[in-house]
Design a protein around this motif. Structure first.
Motif, mmCIF file in Angstrom:
data_model
loop_
_atom_site.group_PDB
_atom_site.id
_atom_site.type_symbol
_atom_site.label_atom_id
_atom_site.label_comp_id
_atom_site.label_asym_id
_atom_site.label_seq_id
_atom_site.Cartn_x
_atom_site.Cartn_y
_atom_site.Cartn_z
ATOM 1 N N GLY A 17 0.829 -1.205 0.000
ATOM 2 C CA GLY A 17 0.000 0.000 0.000
ATOM 3 C C GLY A 17 0.860 1.249 0.000
ATOM 4 N N GLN A 18 1.910 1.235 0.794
ATOM 5 C CA GLN A 18 2.829 2.381 0.835
ATOM 6 C C GLN A 18 3.563 2.541 -0.486
ATOM 7 O OE1 GLN A 18 6.389 2.176 3.421
ATOM 8 N NE2 GLN A 18 5.838 4.230 4.105
ATOM 9 N N LEU A 19 3.954 1.420 -1.092
ATOM 10 C CA LEU A 19 4.651 1.499 -2.374
ATOM 11 C C LEU A 19 3.760 2.098 -3.452
ATOM 12 C CD1 LEU A 19 6.586 -1.902 -2.512
ATOM 13 C CD2 LEU A 19 7.372 0.321 -1.684
ATOM 14 N N GLN A 20 2.488 1.750 -3.440
ATOM 15 C CA GLN A 20 1.572 2.316 -4.429
ATOM 16 C C GLN A 20 1.385 3.811 -4.206
ATOM 17 O OE1 GLN A 20 -2.104 0.195 -4.975
ATOM 18 N NE2 GLN A 20 -1.114 -1.806 -5.123
ATOM 19 N N ARG A 21 1.337 4.226 -2.946
ATOM 20 C CA ARG A 21 1.227 5.664 -2.667
ATOM 21 C C ARG A 21 2.494 6.391 -3.118
ATOM 22 N NH1 ARG A 21 -0.631 3.660 2.362
ATOM 23 N NH2 ARG A 21 1.295 4.376 3.365
ATOM 24 N N GLY A 22 3.650 5.774 -2.833
ATOM 25 C CA GLY A 22 4.906 6.380 -3.247
ATOM 26 C C GLY A 22 5.028 6.484 -4.749
ATOM 27 N N PHE A 23 4.524 5.465 -5.451
ATOM 28 C CA PHE A 23 4.526 5.497 -6.912
ATOM 29 C C PHE A 23 3.666 6.653 -7.416
ATOM 30 C CE2 PHE A 23 2.427 3.762 -10.874
ATOM 31 C CZ PHE A 23 3.478 4.105 -11.726
ATOM 32 N N LYS A 24 2.566 6.899 -6.736
ATOM 33 C CA LYS A 24 1.695 8.003 -7.142
ATOM 34 C C LYS A 24 2.391 9.345 -6.934
ATOM 35 C CE LYS A 24 -3.069 9.592 -6.911
ATOM 36 N NZ LYS A 24 -4.431 9.376 -6.375
ATOM 37 N N VAL A 25 3.126 9.483 -5.833
ATOM 38 C CA VAL A 25 3.879 10.718 -5.600
ATOM 39 C C VAL A 25 4.942 10.884 -6.688
ATOM 40 C CG1 VAL A 25 5.441 11.929 -4.035
ATOM 41 C CG2 VAL A 25 3.469 10.693 -3.119
ATOM 42 N N ASP B 1 -6.619 5.803 -0.447
ATOM 43 C CA ASP B 1 -6.831 4.883 0.670
ATOM 44 C C ASP B 1 -7.055 5.585 2.002
ATOM 45 O OD1 ASP B 1 -4.333 5.885 1.157
ATOM 46 O OD2 ASP B 1 -3.305 3.939 1.254
ATOM 47 N N GLY B 2 -7.192 6.914 1.975
ATOM 48 C CA GLY B 2 -7.458 7.646 3.201
ATOM 49 C C GLY B 2 -6.231 7.994 4.012
ATOM 50 N N SER B 3 -5.033 7.709 3.520
ATOM 51 C CA SER B 3 -3.813 8.042 4.246
ATOM 52 C C SER B 3 -3.661 9.560 4.348
ATOM 53 C CB SER B 3 -2.592 7.450 3.542
ATOM 54 O OG SER B 3 -2.642 6.040 3.549
ATOM 55 N N GLN B 4 -2.898 9.993 5.331
ATOM 56 C CA GLN B 4 -2.691 11.421 5.527
ATOM 57 C C GLN B 4 -2.008 12.030 4.313
ATOM 58 O OE1 GLN B 4 -0.434 11.736 9.172
ATOM 59 N NE2 GLN B 4 -2.288 11.853 10.415
#
Length: 274
Positions: free
Chosen positions: A48-56, A216-219
């Motif tokens: 999940g974190q990797l997908q968020r990082g990819f989006k950034v 995903d609702g992360s900060q």
């Protein structure tokens, strides 16, 4: 917008000139060791974190920084399905050819293609970024780190600390805005005490709260963005980290058992010798 497009160039570029003697004094502040899911001998990536990082990376960094060693199909390791990878790849165009007429042409990317660079060549990249080409991000998390010094590095051998790159990237991205105090900040540069080459760099803070929308609702804060993109860049630099650690654990167990068998064999062979 220009600052955002320049993205994370500071991770690999010391645009403010420093001498070799000056470089030994930096960073002014050393990165704080963060709590990463992939740390330690049993660490694993948080998909999940990797997908968020990819989006950034896609929305902030990719305008200036290439990811030359990563193919779209590698994104399946982040938890994306084959169909999702095909959709992501199709959003990019890559050069192909020559065609029957001998000309190169552009086509939608396929999963087997690598991420296309944002610039045609290093000269164009440098011309668009204050005279210095932004570094490729494929291995940046392994190539940039701060020496921890004695005796810390001794303990790192036993704890298997290998997160210096992500710690540095996170510290740099969250290190803007501090008071420079007595440190001189040349005009057109920005103070960052965590920069590895100087007290300031020619890139403004690339991240701001609410800049990237998470599904995903992360900060949606600078700290979370920095943490997520740091983890993604660690994966890009070492995608087989989990397999390596699993293999290493298996090897260690084998060596312990083998050492025990060797000892017992030695005892048996030399038991009658006084």
């Amino acid at each position: 917008m220009k600052n955002v497009l320049n993205g994370l160039a500071a991770l690999g570029l010391g645009l403010a000139a420093v001498t070799a003697a000056d470089a030994a004094e930096y960073p002014i502040k050393k990165p704080v060791q963060q709590d990463w899911s992939f740390a330690g001998p049993f660490g694993t990536y948080d998909k999940g974190q990797l997908q968020r990082g990819f989006k950034v990376y896609r929305e902030v960094c990719s305008a200036c920084h290439s990811l030359n060693l990563v193919a779209f199909r590698n994104l399946e390791d982040l938890g994306y399905s084959e169909a999702q990878v095909q959709t992501i790849a199709a959003e990019y165009e890559v050069q192909d050819g020559p065609d029957d007429a001998g000309d190169m042409f552009m086509r939608p990317a396929k999963p087997s293609d690598h991420f296309p660079a944002p610039f045609a060549n290093p000269e164009q990249a440098a011309a668009s970024n204050n005279g210095a080409a932004p570094p490729d991000f494929s291995l940046i998390a392994k190539a940039r780190a701060v020496e921890r010094g004695f005796p810390t590095f001794v303990f790192d051998v036993f704890t298997q600390y290998a997160e210096g790159g992500p710690d540095y990237i996170h510290a740099l991205l969250t290190g803007y805005g501090e008071d420079p105090g007595e440190h001189e900040v040349p005009e057109g540069t920005y103070y960052n005490p965590y920069f590895i080459s100087s007290a300031s760099l020619a890139m403004a803070a690339p991240l701001s709260d609410g800049q990237v929308t998470y599904d995903d609702g992360s900060q949606e804060t600078v700290d979370q963005y920095a943490r997520d993109v740091s983890a993604f860049l660690m994966w890009a630099a070492e995608p087989h980290l989990e397999a390596r650690k699993a293999t290493g654990f298996t090897v260690m167990i084998f060596l312990i058992l083998f050492a025990g068998l060797v000892y017992l064999t030695k005892r048996k062979i030399w038991a009658a010798v006084h």
